[in-house]
Write an enzyme that holds these catalytic residues in place. Structure first.
Site, PDB file in Angstrom:
ATOM      1  N   GLU A  16      11.869-102.764 -24.208  1.00 28.72           N
ATOM      2  CA  GLU A  16      11.090-102.237 -23.100  1.00 28.72           C
ATOM      3  C   GLU A  16      11.335-102.981 -21.802  1.00 28.72           C
ATOM      4  O   GLU A  16      11.799-104.122 -21.786  1.00 28.72           O
ATOM      5  CB  GLU A  16       9.619-102.272 -23.442  1.00 28.72           C
ATOM      6  N   CYS A  31       4.518-109.051 -23.002  1.00 29.93           N
ATOM      7  CA  CYS A  31       5.845-108.565 -23.362  1.00 29.93           C
ATOM      8  C   CYS A  31       5.846-108.091 -24.807  1.00 29.93           C
ATOM      9  O   CYS A  31       5.274-108.715 -25.669  1.00 29.93           O
ATOM     10  CB  CYS A  31       6.904-109.643 -23.131  1.00 29.93           C
ATOM     11  N   CYS A  48      10.699-105.849 -14.778  1.00 29.85           N
ATOM     12  CA  CYS A  48      10.718-106.878 -15.818  1.00 29.85           C
ATOM     13  C   CYS A  48      11.626-106.403 -16.944  1.00 29.85           C
ATOM     14  O   CYS A  48      11.436-105.328 -17.503  1.00 29.85           O
ATOM     15  CB  CYS A  48       9.282-107.087 -16.316  1.00 29.85           C
ATOM     16  N   CYS A  96       2.331-114.127 -28.831  1.00 30.97           N
ATOM     17  CA  CYS A  96       3.232-113.131 -28.232  1.00 30.97           C
ATOM     18  C   CYS A  96       3.575-112.032 -29.241  1.00 30.97           C
ATOM     19  O   CYS A  96       4.001-112.328 -30.363  1.00 30.97           O
ATOM     20  CB  CYS A  96       4.503-113.831 -27.754  1.00 30.97           C
ATOM     21  N   CYS A 105      12.412-111.385 -30.828  1.00 34.15           N
ATOM     22  CA  CYS A 105      12.529-112.787 -30.439  1.00 34.15           C
ATOM     23  C   CYS A 105      12.293-113.689 -31.638  1.00 34.15           C
ATOM     24  O   CYS A 105      11.311-113.552 -32.363  1.00 34.15           O
ATOM     25  CB  CYS A 105      11.548-113.137 -29.329  1.00 34.15           C
ATOM     26  N   CYS A 140       6.509-117.542 -30.770  1.00 32.99           N
ATOM     27  CA  CYS A 140       5.255-118.046 -30.201  1.00 32.99           C
ATOM     28  C   CYS A 140       4.110-117.207 -30.777  1.00 32.99           C
ATOM     29  O   CYS A 140       4.221-115.989 -30.890  1.00 32.99           O
ATOM     30  CB  CYS A 140       5.286-117.924 -28.682  1.00 32.99           C
TER      31      CYS A 140
END
Ligand code: SAH
Ligand code: SF4
Length: 357
Positions: A96, A337, A109, A123, A116, A120
């Site tokens: 996205e 995100c 952005c 997130c 990922c 974290c």
């Protein structure tokens, strides 16, 4: 003999374009024409390159395509005009990007990976786990696709690499992507955000043209940072701060320290003082990001009240650290995100591949 591979022209580093095209075009200036179609106008096909003869376009098509990611879904514009775009890539991966009009300027952005591995705990992208690196075409394609939809003049555009993924774990593709964007968006109009991958910060520091650097600090001390950012074990907070001290900053530039505010966890005026001590001596401003909740994230994580956010920001300012707070809805969309993709994903958590860290 096997068929030659068809390459996306948007994947070819700008400096290599003349050599790649030479066997198929009649004159060297054709490479500049093609580069204009690709990098300035964001061509979505070779057919669009109408100042090349039909024969030349056909011969280019035997070896190349010029394709952009397809739009799978987009959210209705928020009251401030921001929109999230969900893209579907050739292999079915979803990524996205967020379009944020802000008065005279517009910020997009971008994602750098289709997931990922850093993991974290606050997130959504981290929750769903590792995803592959995006190619240069998939990174710049987010910009070109949104520009085609929204007709944003290049002079008004800022870019932030703050979407899905850790850009410093994909520098091999991020660098050529930036190189093909720089003629239209100057390095100082681009910000790359990292979770603190020290070798990546060092590599960035050696580049001749560098985007602005934002680092997700998120906690006032290493012990707490490790709780929500496991990458702190590999790259300890004091080492990270040292790498920022060494980072070569151009005149007039500063590092942004991002700091996700979690209610009752890192949002007290004392936390602000500890953070100020940690950052002392760096050319830095803090960007405080009130936590954006999501059903996939731990229930204890909450956004602080506006009053607590104000108290935190005031305490930082008193300690001579410049601070901004992301408040607008558009900024929140950007901060969260991976959340649009989260809504489309099955609830099964992806596996993380520790080797990719
Ligand atoms: N991987 C890079 C860039 C993508 S994350 C990095 O970590 O910096 C971009 C920013 O969004 C980071 O500062 C991150 O701390 C923040 N973020 C992630 N999830 C969030 C959430 N749920 N609420 C608020 N900010 C969040
Ligand atoms: Fe990855 Fe950044 Fe999310 Fe951490 S905050 S999991 S590094 S995208």
């Amino acid at each position: 003999m096997s068929e030659p591979e068809i390459r996306n022209l948007h994947d070819i580093p700008a400096a290599e374009l003349p050599a790649a095209l030479a066997p198929l075009v009649d004159a060297p200036f054709r490479a500049r024409q093609v580069a204009r179609w690709l990098h300035d106008r964001g061509a979505a096909s070779i057919d669009e390159m109408t100042d090349l003869s039909l024969g030349m376009r056909e011969s280019l098509s035997t070896r190349f395509t010029a394709s952009l990611p397809g739009i799978e879904q987009r959210t209705d514009p928020a009251p401030d005009g921001s929109e999230k775009f969900l893209f579907r890539l050739a292999d079915g991966s979803k990524i996205e990007a967020v379009y944020m009009p802000m008065g005279e300027r517009t910020t997009i952005c971008l994602s750098s990976q289709a997931g990922c591995a850093v993991g974290c705990t606050f997130c959504v992208t981290g929750f769903f786990g590792a995803g592959r690196n995006l190619t240069p075409a998939e990174i710049t394609g987010q910009v070109h696709r949104i520009r085609r939809e929204r007709e944003i003049p290049w002079e008004r555009l800022n870019l932030v690499l703050m979407g899905m993924g850790e850009p410093l774990l994909n520098l091999e593709n991020v660098i050529p992507a930036l190189d093909s964007l720089y003629p239209n968006v100057a390095p100082r109009r681009i910000t790359l955000s990292t979770s603190g991958i020290i070798p990546g910060i060092e590599e960035l520091g050696r580049l001749e043209r560098r985007p602005n650097l934002a680092v997700s600090i998120n906690a006032p001390d290493g012990r707490r940072r490790e709780e929500i950012m496991p990458i702190t074990k590999k790259y300890p907070l004091p080492d990270l701060i040292e790498s920022l001290r060494r980072y070569p900053l151009e005149k007039g530039r500063e590092i942004t320290a991002e700091y996700v505010l979690l209610q009752g966890w890192n949002d007290s005026p004392r936390d602000a003082e500890t953070l100020a001590r940690l950052l002392r001596g760096l050319r830095v401003k803090v960007n405080a990001i009130p936590f954006n909740p999501d059903p996939n994230l731990p229930a204890w994580m909450k956004r602080p009240s506006d009053a607590a956010i104000d108290r935190f920001a005031a305490a930082l300012a008193e300690n001579r650290i410049p601070v901004t707070v992301r408040r607008s809805r558009g900024d929140q969309i950007a901060a969260a995100c991976g959340q649009l993709r989260g809504k489309n994903e099955s609830k099964v958590r992806g596996e993380r591949d520790p080797k990719s860290l």
